[in-house]
Design a protein around this motif. Structure first.
Motif, PDB file in Angstrom:
ATOM      1  N   VAL A   1       0.842  -1.208   0.000  1.00 37.54           N
ATOM      2  CA  VAL A   1       0.000   0.000   0.000  1.00 37.54           C
ATOM      3  C   VAL A   1       0.872   1.251   0.000  1.00 37.54           C
ATOM      4  O   VAL A   1       2.073   1.184   0.272  1.00 37.54           O
ATOM      5  CB  VAL A   1      -0.949   0.031   1.232  1.00 37.54           C
ATOM      6  CG1 VAL A   1      -1.918  -1.145   1.205  1.00 37.54           C
ATOM      7  CG2 VAL A   1      -0.175   0.070   2.535  1.00 37.54           C
ATOM      8  N   CYS A   2       0.249   2.375  -0.304  1.00 41.63           N
ATOM      9  CA  CYS A   2       0.965   3.654  -0.376  1.00 41.63           C
ATOM     10  C   CYS A   2       1.546   4.035   0.988  1.00 41.63           C
ATOM     11  O   CYS A   2       0.886   3.912   2.014  1.00 41.63           O
ATOM     12  CB  CYS A   2       0.014   4.739  -0.851  1.00 41.63           C
ATOM     13  SG  CYS A   2       0.724   6.394  -0.772  1.00 41.63           S
ATOM     14  N   ARG A   3       2.780   4.529   0.972  1.00 46.81           N
ATOM     15  CA  ARG A   3       3.473   4.926   2.200  1.00 46.81           C
ATOM     16  C   ARG A   3       2.803   6.122   2.863  1.00 46.81           C
ATOM     17  O   ARG A   3       2.964   6.327   4.069  1.00 46.81           O
ATOM     18  CB  ARG A   3       4.907   5.344   1.878  1.00 46.81           C
ATOM     19  CG  ARG A   3       5.732   4.268   1.310  1.00 46.81           C
ATOM     20  CD  ARG A   3       7.083   4.765   0.839  1.00 46.81           C
ATOM     21  NE  ARG A   3       7.796   3.646   0.241  1.00 46.81           N
ATOM     22  CZ  ARG A   3       8.419   2.711   0.945  1.00 46.81           C
ATOM     23  NH1 ARG A   3       8.473   2.802   2.249  1.00 46.81           N
ATOM     24  NH2 ARG A   3       9.007   1.718   0.339  1.00 46.81           N
ATOM     25  N   SER A   4       2.096   6.924   2.087  1.00 45.83           N
ATOM     26  CA  SER A   4       1.492   8.129   2.639  1.00 45.83           C
ATOM     27  C   SER A   4       0.026   7.904   2.991  1.00 45.83           C
ATOM     28  O   SER A   4      -0.366   7.957   4.149  1.00 45.83           O
ATOM     29  CB  SER A   4       1.635   9.294   1.648  1.00 45.83           C
ATOM     30  OG  SER A   4       1.013  10.454   2.143  1.00 45.83           O
ATOM     31  N   CYS A   5      -0.809   7.599   1.985  1.00 46.68           N
ATOM     32  CA  CYS A   5      -2.256   7.565   2.245  1.00 46.68           C
ATOM     33  C   CYS A   5      -2.765   6.170   2.590  1.00 46.68           C
ATOM     34  O   CYS A   5      -3.926   6.012   2.985  1.00 46.68           O
ATOM     35  CB  CYS A   5      -3.021   8.126   1.045  1.00 46.68           C
ATOM     36  SG  CYS A   5      -3.064   7.019  -0.367  1.00 46.68           S
ATOM     37  N   GLY A   6      -1.923   5.160   2.419  1.00 53.33           N
ATOM     38  CA  GLY A   6      -2.355   3.793   2.752  1.00 53.33           C
ATOM     39  C   GLY A   6      -3.222   3.157   1.673  1.00 53.33           C
ATOM     40  O   GLY A   6      -3.665   2.019   1.822  1.00 53.33           O
TER      41      GLY A   6
ATOM     42  N   PHE B   1       3.538   4.600  -8.582  1.00 51.36           N
ATOM     43  CA  PHE B   1       2.758   5.836  -8.426  1.00 51.36           C
ATOM     44  C   PHE B   1       1.461   5.489  -7.691  1.00 51.36           C
ATOM     45  O   PHE B   1       0.807   4.488  -8.012  1.00 51.36           O
ATOM     46  CB  PHE B   1       2.433   6.402  -9.815  1.00 51.36           C
ATOM     47  CG  PHE B   1       1.532   7.600  -9.798  1.00 51.36           C
ATOM     48  CD1 PHE B   1       2.033   8.862  -9.531  1.00 51.36           C
ATOM     49  CD2 PHE B   1       0.166   7.455 -10.059  1.00 51.36           C
ATOM     50  CE1 PHE B   1       1.190   9.971  -9.519  1.00 51.36           C
ATOM     51  CE2 PHE B   1      -0.675   8.560 -10.045  1.00 51.36           C
ATOM     52  CZ  PHE B   1      -0.154   9.826  -9.771  1.00 51.36           C
ATOM     53  N   CYS B   2       1.101   6.315  -6.703  1.00 52.62           N
ATOM     54  CA  CYS B   2      -0.145   6.083  -5.981  1.00 52.62           C
ATOM     55  C   CYS B   2      -1.280   6.849  -6.668  1.00 52.62           C
ATOM     56  O   CYS B   2      -1.244   8.083  -6.745  1.00 52.62           O
ATOM     57  CB  CYS B   2      -0.030   6.538  -4.525  1.00 52.62           C
ATOM     58  SG  CYS B   2      -1.618   6.470  -3.671  1.00 52.62           S
ATOM     59  N   CYS B   3      -2.248   6.119  -7.167  1.00 54.38           N
ATOM     60  CA  CYS B   3      -3.356   6.752  -7.896  1.00 54.38           C
ATOM     61  C   CYS B   3      -4.281   7.525  -6.942  1.00 54.38           C
ATOM     62  O   CYS B   3      -5.099   8.324  -7.398  1.00 54.38           O
ATOM     63  CB  CYS B   3      -4.148   5.702  -8.654  1.00 54.38           C
ATOM     64  SG  CYS B   3      -3.126   4.830  -9.848  1.00 54.38           S
ATOM     65  N   ASP B   4      -4.157   7.316  -5.655  1.00 53.72           N
ATOM     66  CA  ASP B   4      -5.012   8.037  -4.699  1.00 53.72           C
ATOM     67  C   ASP B   4      -4.417   9.378  -4.271  1.00 53.72           C
ATOM     68  O   ASP B   4      -5.118  10.382  -4.230  1.00 53.72           O
ATOM     69  CB  ASP B   4      -5.275   7.164  -3.463  1.00 53.72           C
ATOM     70  CG  ASP B   4      -6.106   5.934  -3.831  1.00 53.72           C
ATOM     71  OD1 ASP B   4      -7.009   6.068  -4.658  1.00 53.72           O
ATOM     72  OD2 ASP B   4      -5.819   4.850  -3.297  1.00 53.72           O
ATOM     73  N   CYS B   5      -3.103   9.401  -3.910  1.00 56.60           N
ATOM     74  CA  CYS B   5      -2.543  10.665  -3.392  1.00 56.60           C
ATOM     75  C   CYS B   5      -1.399  11.205  -4.246  1.00 56.60           C
ATOM     76  O   CYS B   5      -0.779  12.200  -3.886  1.00 56.60           O
ATOM     77  CB  CYS B   5      -2.101  10.492  -1.936  1.00 56.60           C
ATOM     78  SG  CYS B   5      -0.522   9.654  -1.744  1.00 56.60           S
ATOM     79  N   SER B   6      -1.080  10.540  -5.375  1.00 55.37           N
ATOM     80  CA  SER B   6      -0.056  10.988  -6.338  1.00 55.37           C
ATOM     81  C   SER B   6       1.382  10.778  -5.884  1.00 55.37           C
ATOM     82  O   SER B   6       2.307  11.233  -6.557  1.00 55.37           O
ATOM     83  CB  SER B   6      -0.199  12.485  -6.690  1.00 55.37           C
ATOM     84  OG  SER B   6      -1.448  12.748  -7.220  1.00 55.37           O
TER      85      SER B   6
END
Ligand code: JHZ
Ligand code: ZN
Length: 415
Positions: A13-18, A56-61
Motif C-alpha cells: 500500500v501507499c506509504r502516505s495515504c495507505g 505511483f499512488c493513484c489516490d494521493c499521487s
C-alpha cells in the motif's frame, strides 16, 4: 511498514495515504545498497541486494519505491555520507540558516532542531550565532563529527515517539530543519506527526527534498536507490502534511541535487501563491496522474544504452576512463547501466571516509581526487553531476592538460 528484524519488506500500500492503487512504472532490477561501500573486492557477503521498483499512488499521487530496506541496515555503522565535502552545499546551508535567523528573529532564547543533522554542516551556523540547537541523526560517524565541532547531536532515528519524549522534556522548536530525510524514512506519517509534536505553535519546519518533476524531465533516474523511498510532488506533500494538522504554506525551488523543493510548513494555515501555483502547475502538466510517468522507463532505457555505447566506444578506441564522485546515485548508475572495472579504472572522491573502499556491486576502487592528475585519464565520468560546476572549477588543471568530462544525464555528453 517494517517488520522488526527483517532485512526488507515489499510494500503493498501507499506509504502516505495507505491506498492500495499503487502502479509500478519503472523497474531497475535488483541492486546493492548505494551507501554501503565494500572494503574488499572479494567479499560478496557484505553486499546484500534488493529490488528497485518505482510506483505511483493513484489516490494521493505519491511516487515511491515498493521495497523498504531495514533502516538499521541502510544507515548503520559506516554510513559514509558526510555533507561537508561540498562547498556548494555548505554555502547553500549557511544562506538558509542566515535567512531564517533574520526572518524569524532567532536569538539565544530560540531553539533549532535538525532531523538527520549529519556532520553538523547546517546547525553549526546557528551555533556560531549563539542560537541553541539539537541535531538528531542515527549514523554514528557523521553524528560524532558534528559533536566534535560543537553541534550537540542525539544518536537516534527521529520518530513520533522521540518527538513525544523531547516534548515531555519541555523541548519545542522554533525551527525544525529536515533536509533530504523525509524521503528516507519508512514511517512517513510517523515522521511528519513527530514534526507536528515538536514544533512550537508558531514554529516552522523547513524541509528540503528532491523534486519529482526534474527527476522525470531530466532523466535523473540514478537518484533512485533504496534510501530514497519517496519522490515528492507538491500535490502529494500537501496531502501528507494536512493529514497531520500541518500546512505547506510556501515552497521554493532549489537547484541543489538536480532540482529540489524547500518547503515551509507550519501549524497555521496561510497557504501562499507559491504553493497554489505549483499545485496548479502539477495538475496542468499531469504530474498528479500516472500518464506523466509512463514514458519514463523507455527514456531511462535509452539513456542506459547511449551511455554504455559511448563508454564502450571510447574504451575500444584506446581511451582510459575514470569517474568522479562515489555518490550514492553513482552506485545506481553503474549498477543499472553495467559499468564495471573493464570500463572505469577508478573513482575519485574527496570524502576521506569513502577513499580506499569500493563502489557497490561493481567494486571499482575509490581514490582521492589527486589520482586524477597522477593518472590523467582521457575521460572522467561525472557520477556527482549535480555538483558539475564545483567539480569543473576544482579540476581546472586536469582539463587544462586535455582531460574531458562525461556527464551522464539528462543525455550522455562530453564537456
Ligand atoms: P552527492 C546524497 O546522495 C546522500 P549522493 C543522500 N542519500 C541523499 O539523500 C542525497 O545526497 C540528497 C563527492 N564530492 O552529495 C562527495 C567530491 O568528491 O551528490 C560525495 O561523495 N568533490 C543522503 O551521495 C559525492 O561527491 C566535490 O567537489 O548521490 C557527491 O554525492 C563534490 C562537490 C563532491 O549525493
Ligand atoms: Zn497514496
Amino acid at each position: 511498514m517494517m517488520i522488526a528484524g527483517a532485512a526488507s519488506v515489499t510494500e503493498q500500500v501507499c506509504r502516505s495515504c495507505g491506498g492500495s492503487h499503487i502502479d509500478t512504472f519503472l523497474k531497475l532490477g535488483t541492486t546493492p545498497l548505494a551507501d554501503r561501500l565494500p572494503v574488499s573486492v572479494d567479499d560478496d557477503q557484505e553486499e546484500p541486494a534488493f529490488p528497485l521498483n518505482v510506483a505511483f499512488c493513484c489516490d494521493c499521487s505519491l511516487v515511491q519505491i515498493t521495497e523498504t530496506v531495514n533502516p538499521r541496515i541502510l544507515f548503520a555503522d559506516a554510513y559514509p555520507y558526510y555533507s561537508s565535502f561540498s562547498q556548494a552545499l555548505l554555502r547553500h546551508s549557511r544562506d538558509n540558516a542566515r535567512d531564517l535567523i533574520e526572518r524569524r528573529n532567532l536569538d539565544a532564547n530560540s531553539f533549532v532542531v535538525e532531523l538527520a543533522s549529519n556532520d553538523g554542516y547546517l546547525l553549526k551556523n546557528y551555533v556560531e550565532a549563539g542560537i541553541p540547537v539539537l541535531g538528531i541523526d542515527p549514523a554514528e560517524g557523521p553524528a560524532a563529527a558534528a559533536d566534535k565541532i560543537g553541534v550537540p547531536t542525539r544518536l537516534a532515528f527521529f520518530s513520533r515517539e522521540l518527538a513525544e519524549k523531547l516534548r515531555q522534556q519541555k523541548m519545542r522548536a522554533d525551527v525544525i530543519h529536515a533536509n533530504n530525510v523525509l524521503a528516507h524514512v519508512a514511517d512517513t506519517n510517523g515522521f511528519v506527526a513527530g514534526i507536528a509534536r515538536l514544533l512550537k505553535d508558531d514554529g516552522v519546519a523547513v524541509i528540503e527534498a528532491p523534486y519529482v518533476e526534474p527527476m522525470i524531465d531530466h532523466c535523473e533516474f540514478d537518484t533512485i536507490y533504496h534510501e530514497h523511498l519517496c519522490y515528492f510532488s507538491v500535490t502529494a506533500l500537501d496531502k501528507l502534511f494536512r493529514r497531520h494538522g500541518l500546512y505547506l504554506n510556501e515552497v521554493k525551488h532549489l537547484s541543489i541535487h538536480g532540482g529540489s523543493l524547500r518547503l515551509y510548513v507550519e501549524m497555521r494555515e496561510h497557504v501562499g501563491a507559491s504553493v497554489t501555483n505549483q499545485i496548479a502547475h502539477e495538475r496542468a502538466r499531469g504530474i498528479d496522474a500516472i500518464d506523466y510517468y509512463l514514458d519514463f522507463s523507455a527514456t531511462v532505457d535509452k539513456l542506459k544504452v547511449e551511455l554504455s555505447t559511448l563508454l564502450h566506444r571510447l574504451k575500444a578506441s584506446g581511451a582510459s576512463i575514470a569517474a568522479y564522485g562515489a555518490a550514492a546515485k553513482g552506485a545506481t548508475l553503474i549498477n543499472t547501466v553495467g559499468i564495471g572495472r573493464d570500463l572505469v579504472d577508478f573513482v575519485v572522491d574527496r570524502n576521506t571516509h569513502k577513499q580506499g573502499k569500493h563502489m557497490p556491486g561493481q567494486k571499482i576502487p575509490i581514490r582521492s581526487t589527486e589520482a586524477l592528475l597522477e593518472a590523467q585519464p582521457d575521460y572522467v565520468l561525472v557520477l556527482a553531476w549535480n555538483f558539475l560546476d564545483e567539480i569543473m572549477e576544482q579540476q581546472a588543471e586536469y582539463r587544462a592538460r586535455g582531460g574531458k568530462f562525461i556527464v551522464p544525464v539528462p543525455n550522455p555528453r562530453i564537456v
